[in-house]
Design an enzyme around this catalytic site. Structure first.
Site, PDB file in Angstrom:
ATOM      1  N   ASP A 103     -27.968 -57.291   0.878  1.00 21.00           N
ATOM      2  CA  ASP A 103     -26.529 -57.487   1.077  1.00 21.00           C
ATOM      3  C   ASP A 103     -25.755 -56.230   0.721  1.00 21.00           C
ATOM      4  O   ASP A 103     -26.213 -55.432  -0.092  1.00 21.00           O
ATOM      5  CB  ASP A 103     -25.996 -58.594   0.155  1.00 21.00           C
ATOM      6  CG  ASP A 103     -26.667 -59.920   0.414  1.00 21.00           C
ATOM      7  OD1 ASP A 103     -27.111 -60.143   1.547  1.00 21.00           O
ATOM      8  OD2 ASP A 103     -26.737 -60.712  -0.543  1.00 21.00           O
TER       9      ASP A 103
HETATM   10  N1  URA Z   1     -30.859 -62.313  -2.152  1.00 18.75           N
HETATM   11  C1  URA Z   1     -29.537 -62.134  -2.075  1.00 18.75           C
HETATM   12  O1  URA Z   1     -28.770 -63.025  -2.374  1.00 18.75           O
HETATM   13  N2  URA Z   1     -29.081 -60.954  -1.651  1.00 18.75           N
HETATM   14  C2  URA Z   1     -29.880 -59.918  -1.333  1.00 18.75           C
HETATM   15  O2  URA Z   1     -29.398 -58.847  -0.966  1.00 18.75           O
HETATM   16  C3  URA Z   1     -31.246 -60.129  -1.425  1.00 18.75           C
HETATM   17  C4  URA Z   1     -31.722 -61.330  -1.835  1.00 18.75           C
END
Ligand code: URA
Length: 235
Positions: A103
């Site tokens: 993310d």
């Molecule tokens: N889980 C999440 O919530 N975000 C990420 O970037 C990776 C795994």
């Protein structure tokens, strides 16, 4: 790149010899005969035939580990003026792409490569590749909350696979958890932490299948070593 160069890189013949093959009308680019010199091809898009057989350039495979900062997206193109992780990798000519997603608000270990096969092996849920995260969460989860993590909990209508979780540090109003999952659902760790009532404040991925970020500084990248690539390919 020039067509004759592409042909040479594909093991057809030397560049000089490839030129005469082109002039003899034996080469097609995207199903059109090319019998003059000076034509360029894009190795990622154009389809080249010689004597009616497709040819493929031998690719130099590269594997990169990046310590992704918060604020960068793992898409290839920047929509809405977002910063993309590829901006952080300078001086690499090969067309690399991120292996899976992180993310925008997550930092940490991201692999990039031009090896589609390995990328598939590392991201397809069937192969159950373990990814380890450190998450600072609001509050301190008690044992029964942690058990939910370990047993599986329902997010987006589906129960998660068993996850590993451990409280590494307890602060006044928050805690640092180590979490290992082998699925890769959208915002999975955030959703799981929210589900047990301890939303994520900060999230960082620290390893993928034992390959660890260690002391790579934030925003920096390095090539994987031969041993690391060998290890990943054997998984
Ligand atoms: N889980 C999440 O919530 N975000 C990420 O970037 C990776 C795994």
């Amino acid at each position: 790149m020039r067509l004759q160069h592409y042909m040479a890189k594909s093991g057809i013949a030397s560049r000089r010899k490839s030129e005469s093959i082109i002039l003899a009308g034996r080469v097609m680019v995207n199903n059109q005969i090319v019998d003059r010199l000076g034509v360029k091809v894009d190795p990622d898009r154009d389809i080249v035939h010689v004597d009616n057989r497709v040819i493929k350039m031998e690719r130099h495979k590269i594997y990169i580990m990046l310590n992704k900062p918060v604020g960068y997206v793992t898409t290839m193109k920047n929509k809405h003026d977002q910063k993309i992780v590829l901006d952080l990798i300078r001086g690499v000519e090969e067309r690399i792409f991120p292996v899976g997603r992180l993310d925008q608000d997550t930092s940490g270990l991201l692999l990039l490569t031009n090896d589609g096969y390995l990328a598939h092996r590392l991201t397809h849920p069937r192969y159950e590749i373990t990814k380890v995260y450190e998450a600072v969460v609001r509050g301190i989860p008690n044992n029964s909350k942690l058990m939910k993590f370990r047993k599986g909990l329902k997010i987006d209508g589906r129960v998660t696979a068993r996850a590993y979780v451990k409280v590494l540090k307890r602060y006044k109003d928050s805690s640092l958890l180590e979490i290992a999952i082998h699925e890769g659902r959208n915002r999975q760790v955030r959703k799981m932490c929210k589900y047990i009532g301890h939303p994520v404040i900060e999230l960082k991925r620290i390893s993928i299948s034992g390959l660890a970020l260690d002391d790579l500084p934030i925003g920096k990248w390095r090539y994987l070593t031969k041993d690391e690539v060998g290890y990943l390919s054997r998984l």
